[in-house]
Design a protein around this motif. Structure first.
Motif, PDB file in Angstrom:
ATOM      1  N   LYS A 258     -20.428  26.843  72.335  1.00 53.06           N
ATOM      2  CA  LYS A 258     -19.012  27.191  72.213  1.00 53.06           C
ATOM      3  C   LYS A 258     -18.172  25.944  71.929  1.00 53.06           C
ATOM      4  O   LYS A 258     -17.249  25.977  71.108  1.00 53.06           O
ATOM      5  CB  LYS A 258     -18.520  27.880  73.483  1.00 53.06           C
ATOM      6  CG  LYS A 258     -19.094  29.274  73.688  1.00 53.06           C
ATOM      7  CD  LYS A 258     -18.619  29.868  75.010  1.00 53.06           C
ATOM      8  CE  LYS A 258     -19.211  31.261  75.227  1.00 53.06           C
ATOM      9  NZ  LYS A 258     -18.817  31.821  76.541  1.00 53.06           N
ATOM     10  N   ASP A 259     -18.506  24.844  72.628  1.00 50.86           N
ATOM     11  CA  ASP A 259     -17.787  23.592  72.397  1.00 50.86           C
ATOM     12  C   ASP A 259     -18.006  23.091  70.972  1.00 50.86           C
ATOM     13  O   ASP A 259     -17.083  22.558  70.350  1.00 50.86           O
ATOM     14  CB  ASP A 259     -18.256  22.517  73.385  1.00 50.86           C
ATOM     15  CG  ASP A 259     -17.620  22.674  74.754  1.00 50.86           C
ATOM     16  OD1 ASP A 259     -16.635  23.432  74.863  1.00 50.86           O
ATOM     17  OD2 ASP A 259     -18.116  22.058  75.708  1.00 50.86           O
TER      18      ASP A 259
ATOM     19  N   TYR B  50     -15.853  25.062  68.727  1.00 51.59           N
ATOM     20  CA  TYR B  50     -14.460  24.663  68.977  1.00 51.59           C
ATOM     21  C   TYR B  50     -14.155  23.313  68.335  1.00 51.59           C
ATOM     22  O   TYR B  50     -13.102  23.133  67.711  1.00 51.59           O
ATOM     23  CB  TYR B  50     -14.215  24.609  70.478  1.00 51.59           C
ATOM     24  CG  TYR B  50     -12.874  24.050  70.867  1.00 51.59           C
ATOM     25  CD1 TYR B  50     -11.707  24.795  70.687  1.00 51.59           C
ATOM     26  CD2 TYR B  50     -12.759  22.766  71.407  1.00 51.59           C
ATOM     27  CE1 TYR B  50     -10.461  24.282  71.038  1.00 51.59           C
ATOM     28  CE2 TYR B  50     -11.527  22.248  71.760  1.00 51.59           C
ATOM     29  CZ  TYR B  50     -10.386  23.016  71.575  1.00 51.59           C
ATOM     30  OH  TYR B  50      -9.168  22.496  71.916  1.00 51.59           O
TER      31      TYR B  50
ATOM     32  N   GLU C 246     -13.955  23.671  64.529  1.00 50.11           N
ATOM     33  CA  GLU C 246     -12.711  24.338  64.132  1.00 50.11           C
ATOM     34  C   GLU C 246     -11.509  23.412  64.305  1.00 50.11           C
ATOM     35  O   GLU C 246     -10.596  23.409  63.470  1.00 50.11           O
ATOM     36  CB  GLU C 246     -12.518  25.612  64.963  1.00 50.11           C
ATOM     37  CG  GLU C 246     -13.502  26.721  64.627  1.00 50.11           C
ATOM     38  CD  GLU C 246     -13.328  27.941  65.517  1.00 50.11           C
ATOM     39  OE1 GLU C 246     -12.616  27.830  66.547  1.00 50.11           O
ATOM     40  OE2 GLU C 246     -13.889  29.008  65.188  1.00 50.11           O
ATOM     41  N   THR C 247     -11.515  22.628  65.389  1.00 50.70           N
ATOM     42  CA  THR C 247     -10.420  21.693  65.641  1.00 50.70           C
ATOM     43  C   THR C 247     -10.366  20.612  64.574  1.00 50.70           C
ATOM     44  O   THR C 247      -9.293  20.263  64.077  1.00 50.70           O
ATOM     45  CB  THR C 247     -10.566  21.051  67.034  1.00 50.70           C
ATOM     46  OG1 THR C 247     -10.551  22.074  68.033  1.00 50.70           O
ATOM     47  CG2 THR C 247      -9.430  20.077  67.300  1.00 50.70           C
TER      48      THR C 247
ATOM     49  N   ASN D  34     -14.355  23.608  77.793  1.00 56.53           N
ATOM     50  CA  ASN D  34     -14.832  24.533  78.815  1.00 56.53           C
ATOM     51  C   ASN D  34     -15.721  23.787  79.812  1.00 56.53           C
ATOM     52  O   ASN D  34     -16.746  23.216  79.426  1.00 56.53           O
ATOM     53  CB  ASN D  34     -15.623  25.668  78.148  1.00 56.53           C
ATOM     54  CG  ASN D  34     -16.265  26.583  79.165  1.00 56.53           C
ATOM     55  OD1 ASN D  34     -15.749  26.762  80.258  1.00 56.53           O
ATOM     56  ND2 ASN D  34     -17.397  27.155  78.825  1.00 56.53           N
TER      57      ASN D  34
END
Length: 247
Positions: free
Chosen positions: A68-69, A72, A75-76, A121
């Motif tokens: 997930k990181d 993320y 995308e960032t 997270n």
């Protein structure tokens, strides 16, 4: 079974076969000790299997968090790249000769002023630390997790600091234009409009916005660099955990 052994002991004693009784008693003790050792071994194996199951579960949770990181972070980085691209296009407009000042001011106001705040997270890592179960993980993985968390904390801290500094600059810009509805309210106020002569603030406003976007881009460049390095650390930790699960 206990009655059976008792009868044997009593028989040996009644027959005055003391040496055989001692030998039998010694054998019985050995048998009891072996039984206890076997029971302890089985209990230890059961406990190890339980701990291994917990360890495996944590590894899978960590892999899920890391994935997930990773998404993320990618995308960032893409979002920040988009901000930088827009700013670079804005700077390209200056290559045209004698550009209209009003158009330049309009162009700089079209740039995105919002920052991308970085957050990660920590659910599994916090559970491991709070419960003390972090000790279940392999030492080299614990060290990698600690290093990764430190990098994440630093990136988030810098991200919030950069956003705060950017907002401070924007506050200076807001003092030059008043509230967001002032222009509309001045439509039927010619005397007040003449008194304010907002165009006198345009040069200052332009310089403030220019400075803010240049500073914003520089901070985003550093953030992208840090996120790219974090992505490498994320991939490395993912490989280590995957290898632990395979072994």
């Amino acid at each position: 079974m206990i009655k059976f052994f008792r009868k044997i002991r009593q028989g040996l004693l009644s027959e005055h076969k003391f040496s055989k009784y001692l030998l039998y008693a010694f054998g019985e003790i050995i048998l009891v000790v072996v039984g206890i050792l076997i029971a302890l071994q089985l209990n230890l194996k059961s406990e190890n299997n339980k701990l291994d199951a917990e360890r495996q579960n944590y590894y899978h949770q960590l892999l899920d968090d890391l994935n997930k990181d990773k998404v993320y972070i990618e995308e960032t980085i893409a979002t920040l790249d988009s901000f930088r691209s827009d700013y670079n296009k804005y700077k390209e407009t200056f290559k045209a000769p004698n550009i209209n000042p009003n158009q330049v001011l309009e162009n700089v106001f079209q740039l995105e002023v919002a920052s991308k705040l970085i957050e990660f997270n920590y659910s599994t890592i916090e559970t491991l630390e709070n419960t003390g179960d972090i000790k279940l993980l392999a030492p080299h993985i614990r060290n990698k997790i600690a290093n990764l968390k430190r990098e994440q904390d630093l990136i988030m801290k810098i991200s919030f600091s950069n956003d705060s500094n950017k907002n401070t600059i924007l506050e200076q810009a807001s003092l030059l234009v008043g509230s967001s509805t002032l222009t509309e309210r001045l439509n039927n106020q010619p005397d007040l409009t003449e008194f304010l002569k907002s165009e006198y603030n345009y040069p200052k406003l332009f310089l403030v916005m220019e400075a803010m976007h240049e500073w914003k881009k520089a901070s985003e460049d550093k953030t992208i660099k840090s996120l790219s390095e974090l992505l490498l650390a994320n991939n490395e930790l993912t490989e280590l955990i995957t290898k632990e699960l395979e072994d």
